[in-house]
Write a protein that holds these residues in place. Structure first.
Motif, short mmCIF file in Angstrom:
data_model
loop_
_atom_site.label_atom_id
_atom_site.label_comp_id
_atom_site.label_asym_id
_atom_site.label_seq_id
_atom_site.Cartn_x
_atom_site.Cartn_y
_atom_site.Cartn_z
N LEU A 472 40.63 42.70 26.21
CA LEU A 472 41.45 42.80 27.43
C LEU A 472 41.15 41.58 28.29
O LEU A 472 39.98 41.19 28.40
CB LEU A 472 41.01 44.02 28.24
N PRO A 473 42.14 40.99 28.91
CA PRO A 473 41.81 39.92 29.86
C PRO A 473 41.07 40.51 31.06
O PRO A 473 41.38 41.62 31.49
CB PRO A 473 43.18 39.37 30.28
N THR A 474 40.10 39.83 31.55
CA THR A 474 39.36 40.34 32.72
C THR A 474 40.27 40.32 33.94
O THR A 474 40.96 39.32 34.17
CB THR A 474 38.14 39.43 33.00
N PRO A 475 40.30 41.41 34.71
CA PRO A 475 41.15 41.41 35.91
C PRO A 475 40.71 40.33 36.89
O PRO A 475 39.53 39.98 36.94
CB PRO A 475 40.92 42.81 36.50
N PRO A 476 41.63 39.79 37.66
CA PRO A 476 41.23 38.76 38.64
C PRO A 476 40.32 39.35 39.71
O PRO A 476 40.28 40.56 39.92
CB PRO A 476 42.57 38.32 39.24
N LYS A 477 39.60 38.47 40.40
CA LYS A 477 38.65 38.94 41.42
C LYS A 477 39.38 39.60 42.57
O LYS A 477 38.84 40.47 43.25
CB LYS A 477 37.84 37.76 41.95
N GLN A 478 40.57 39.16 42.81
CA GLN A 478 41.31 39.63 43.97
C GLN A 478 42.66 40.19 43.52
O GLN A 478 43.33 39.58 42.68
CB GLN A 478 41.55 38.43 44.88
N THR A 479 43.05 41.34 44.06
CA THR A 479 44.37 41.88 43.72
C THR A 479 45.43 41.11 44.50
O THR A 479 45.12 40.43 45.49
CB THR A 479 44.49 43.37 44.06
N PHE A 480 46.68 41.31 44.08
CA PHE A 480 47.78 40.66 44.78
C PHE A 480 47.83 41.12 46.24
O PHE A 480 48.03 40.34 47.17
CB PHE A 480 49.11 40.98 44.08
N ARG A 481 47.61 42.43 46.43
CA ARG A 481 47.68 42.96 47.80
C ARG A 481 46.59 42.34 48.68
O ARG A 481 46.83 42.01 49.84
CB ARG A 481 47.47 44.48 47.77
N GLN A 482 45.39 42.22 48.11
CA GLN A 482 44.30 41.63 48.88
C GLN A 482 44.62 40.18 49.24
O GLN A 482 44.43 39.72 50.36
CB GLN A 482 42.99 41.70 48.07
#
Ligand code: SF4
Length: 492
Positions: A472-482
């Protein structure tokens, strides 16, 4: 079993929808180990592929023909009940007799009774997938009736006590040295000096078959098409053995799957252009035999048409799956399939091998989930789409493969929702409102997980079901909402 020449005649060993209990991956593993088979297949399919492409390229309106073929088949399926009744009426009006068989057992018993009523102990056969599907040769053998295949490749398969591996070229897995060995071993009266020269092999078969044609009282055939409008049956072939079977014996019994209908003669015109170029890469097949009922003093004086369902009505009731019934058995999809080219037809364990077999066989028999060997067939594909491009009647086989896979999964879980269903439902609920989505993000910690390698290769259950075979690709540190909130704050 003995023929009139005292020849032992063997029914092909494998019949019915599924020959063994092995799943496709297990059977494929064995076949892949056979380097001779792979060499034969690679040569044969590459040659047929190139020839077909050239034959198709000669026709400027090929795509229009494909569209017409597809539309006629769709219309035929939509009107099948009324067209079948029309066919029955037309055949009867011209002196033929129509029999209806719900399944293989019923069809076999009808044919056995018909042969017995003539007193014959042997029948000659024109190559027919439908009779292979119902295991007719074996049923006849059990009833004391020998069935001799007269198509050259089918004869090789039969004398070799083998099973067909291709719709059109059943002995595609045999080379000429093997064929010579089979003839020397099993063909009566064969010249012991027979070489593996293709011409000599063909002449040996010709001589043997000619004696059988001249003594046969009963022939059993399939048919490529049946015209509802006139009650006409059509067989297309390359060797002339079909013509012999259809004209010389006193009694002709034709076994036909109910999907082989076309409404009118005009419709036949489309398929007689599509079929030869797609199958043998010929502009026109050498022999097209058509017959309508019986004619005094000309050809068989008794004609029986056995219409078989054997699972087709169930396929017809599935609006997506029913397009598999449009197949005209040209075998173009087999020759372009990278999976078939490597494994050959035996790995499918089905009378109908290759891409079309992968979608047709499980539908005809139904499946009980992944434990059922037939259930592995729709997975025997890379979904590359070459089969769809090659199919003369535009059957969307990749779409059907996915559809049948879904049916296999449904059958396996017996109506209970799967883990994937539950996960999707939960995701749908969470994504259904901005507040719930934000809460879910927060709860899952998305945006706070920092990756090192950029991939996640192991997750706890149920995520492990995914990571067992994929990263799985690692999720980004920050979400779009953040990110959005932070950006707007900065601008404010
Ligand atoms: S599915 Fe299409 S390409 Fe394959 S055998 Fe049937 S008609 Fe030919």
């Amino acid at each position: 079993m003995k023929t009139e020449l005292g020849t032992p005649v063997y029914a092909p060993a494998g019949v019915g929808h599924l020959r063994g209990t092995e799943s496709f991956p297990d059977a494929a593993r064995h076949e892949l180990a056979n380097t001779q088979l792979r060499r034969n297949l690679a040569n044969a399919t590459a040659t047929i592929r190139a020839k077909r492409e050239a034959a198709v390229a000669e026709v400027p309106d090929w795509e229009q023909l494909r569209l017409a073929g597809s539309a006629i088949k769709a219309q035929t399926m939509a009107r099948l009940p009324e067209l079948l009744v029309q066919l029955e009426q037309q055949v009867q009006a011209r002196g033929g007799v129509v029999h209806w068989a719900r399944d293989a057992a019923e069809a076999n018993s009808i044919v056995i009774d018909l042969v017995r009523s003539t007193g014959a102990e042997q029948v000659v056969k024109v190559k027919s997938m439908a009779t292979q599907e119902i295991g007719l040769n074996e049923a006849l053998a059990d009833a004391g009736i020998a069935a001799l295949e007269t198509d050259l490749a089918e004869l090789i398969v039969q004398l070799g006590e083998d099973t067909p591996s291709h719709i059109l070229v059943p002995a595609i897995h045999r080379n000429r040295a093997e064929i010579r060995e089979i003839f020397l071993r099993a063909m009566p009266g064969v010249d012991p000096q027979l070489t593996d020269d293709p011409h000599r092999l063909a002449m040996a078969a010709r001589q043997f078959l000619r004696r059988q044609f001249l003594s046969a009282q009963v022939a059993v055939s399939g048919a490529n098409f049946a015209v509802a409008e006139t009650g006409t049956l059509a067989v297309v072939e390359s060797e002339g053995n079909g013509r012999m079977c259809l004209t010389l014996p006193e009694t002709l019994i034709t076994v036909l799957g109910i999907e082989k209908l076309v409404p009118t003669w005009r419709d036949l015109e489309v398929f007689l252009q599509l079929l030869p170029r797609s199958s043998t890469a010929e502009r026109m097949n050498p022999y097209t035999s058509m017959w309508t009922g019986v004619h005094p003093g000309d050809g068989p004086q008794e004609f029986h048409l056995v219409l078989i369902d054997n699972g087709r009505t169930a396929v017809l009731s599935d609006e997506v799956g029913r397009t598999a019934l449009h197949c005209i058995r040209c075998s173009a999809c087999l020759n372009v399939c990278p999976v078939y080219e490597r494994t050959g037809g035996h790995a499918y364990g089905s009378v109908y091998p290759g891409p079309i077999g992968a979608v047709l066989s499980p539908q005809l028999t139904g499946t009980s989930g992944h434990g059922d060997p037939n259930a592995s067939l729709p997975y025997a594909s890379s979904l590359c789409g070459a089969c769809f491009d090659a199919c003369p009647v535009r059957i969307n086989i990749p779409e059907l493969l996915v559809h049948v896979r879904a049916k296999v999964v449904d059958a396996e879980r017996g109506g209970a929702p799967s883990g994937q269903d539950l996960a999707m439902k939960a995701a749908g609920w969470a994504m259904g409102s901005p507040g719930r989505f934000a809460a879910a993000e927060k709860a899952m910690g998305v945006g706070r997980v920092a990756g090192h390698s950029g991939r996640i290769s192991a997750l706890p259950w149920p995520g492990s079901l995914w990571t067992a075979s994929r990263d799985l690709p690692t999720p980004p540190k920050q979400t779009f909402r953040q990110w959005w909130a932070q950006r707007n704050q900065g601008e404010g």
